[in-house]
Design a protein around this motif. Structure first.
Motif, mmCIF file in Angstrom:
data_model
loop_
_atom_site.group_PDB
_atom_site.id
_atom_site.type_symbol
_atom_site.label_atom_id
_atom_site.label_comp_id
_atom_site.label_asym_id
_atom_site.label_seq_id
_atom_site.Cartn_x
_atom_site.Cartn_y
_atom_site.Cartn_z
ATOM 1 N N LEU A 22 0.837 -1.191 0.000
ATOM 2 C CA LEU A 22 0.000 0.000 0.000
ATOM 3 C C LEU A 22 0.880 1.252 0.000
ATOM 4 N N SER A 23 1.879 1.264 0.833
ATOM 5 C CA SER A 23 2.797 2.388 0.926
ATOM 6 C C SER A 23 3.460 2.670 -0.424
ATOM 7 N N ASN A 24 3.925 1.631 -1.077
ATOM 8 C CA ASN A 24 4.575 1.790 -2.384
ATOM 9 C C ASN A 24 3.610 2.366 -3.422
ATOM 10 N N LEU A 25 2.391 1.837 -3.473
ATOM 11 C CA LEU A 25 1.401 2.313 -4.440
ATOM 12 C C LEU A 25 1.028 3.780 -4.222
ATOM 13 N N LEU A 26 1.056 4.213 -2.977
ATOM 14 C CA LEU A 26 0.687 5.590 -2.656
ATOM 15 C C LEU A 26 1.866 6.556 -2.762
ATOM 16 N N GLY A 27 3.051 6.034 -3.069
ATOM 17 C CA GLY A 27 4.210 6.890 -3.296
ATOM 18 C C GLY A 27 4.972 7.318 -2.065
ATOM 19 N N LYS A 30 8.929 5.543 2.499
ATOM 20 C CA LYS A 30 9.057 4.479 3.499
ATOM 21 C C LYS A 30 7.653 4.120 3.987
ATOM 22 N N PRO A 31 7.460 2.886 4.428
ATOM 23 C CA PRO A 31 6.133 2.468 4.896
ATOM 24 C C PRO A 31 5.829 2.853 6.343
ATOM 25 N N SER A 32 6.694 3.609 6.979
ATOM 26 C CA SER A 32 6.546 3.868 8.417
ATOM 27 C C SER A 32 5.216 4.525 8.775
ATOM 28 N N MET A 36 2.631 2.948 11.383
ATOM 29 C CA MET A 36 2.250 3.666 12.604
ATOM 30 C C MET A 36 0.737 3.672 12.789
ATOM 31 N N ILE A 37 -0.009 3.752 11.701
ATOM 32 C CA ILE A 37 -1.468 3.681 11.804
ATOM 33 C C ILE A 37 -1.887 2.295 12.282
ATOM 34 N N LEU A 38 -1.202 1.267 11.796
ATOM 35 C CA LEU A 38 -1.537 -0.115 12.140
ATOM 36 C C LEU A 38 -1.030 -0.531 13.517
ATOM 37 N N SER A 39 -0.130 0.243 14.078
ATOM 38 C CA SER A 39 0.490 -0.096 15.362
ATOM 39 C C SER A 39 -0.487 0.000 16.528
ATOM 40 N N ASP A 40 -0.340 -0.900 17.470
ATOM 41 C CA ASP A 40 -1.149 -0.842 18.688
ATOM 42 C C ASP A 40 -0.549 0.120 19.711
ATOM 43 N N THR A 41 0.751 0.383 19.621
ATOM 44 C CA THR A 41 1.403 1.206 20.632
ATOM 45 C C THR A 41 1.739 2.614 20.165
#
Length: 83
Positions: A22-27, A30-32, A36-41
Motif C-alpha cells: 500500500l505504501s509503495n502504491l501511494l508513493g 518508506k512504509p513507516s 504507525m497507523i496499524l500499530s497498537d502502541t
C-alpha cells in the motif's frame, strides 16, 4: 471503525497483502506512516494527505470510508474491482 481497521480493510479489499505494498502504491518513500497507523502502541491517525493519495490512486474508494464516516468502502458510482 477505527483508523487501523480502515487501513487493514483497504489492504484486504485491494488485494495488496501488506502495508508495504500500500505504501509503495501511494508513493511513500518508506512504509513507516502506514505501519504507525496499524500499530497498537504508536498509533497515528489517518490524515488528509493520506486520504488525497488514496483517492488519487483509487478514485472508486469512498472518502467517507477513509474518514471513518461510512462502512461502504466503494463509491456507489463505481463497482468493486475485478478479482
Amino acid at each position: 471503525m477505527d483508523d487501523k481497521q480502515i487501513i487493514q480493510t483497504l489492504i484486504d479489499e485491494l488485494n495488496l497483502d501488506t502495508a508495504q505494498n500500500l505504501s509503495n502504491l501511494l508513493g511513500y518513500a518508506k512504509p513507516s506512516y502506514i505501519y504507525m497507523i496499524l500499530s497498537d502502541t504508536n498509533q497515528r491517525p489517518i490524515n488528509s494527505s493520506f486520504i488525497k493519495r488514496v483517492l488519487a490512486k483509487f478514485p472508486n474508494i469512498n472518502e467517507n470510508f477513509l474518514r471513518g464516516k461510512s462502512d461502504e468502502i466503494y463509491n456507489k458510482d463505481f463497482s468493486e474491482p475485478a478479482s
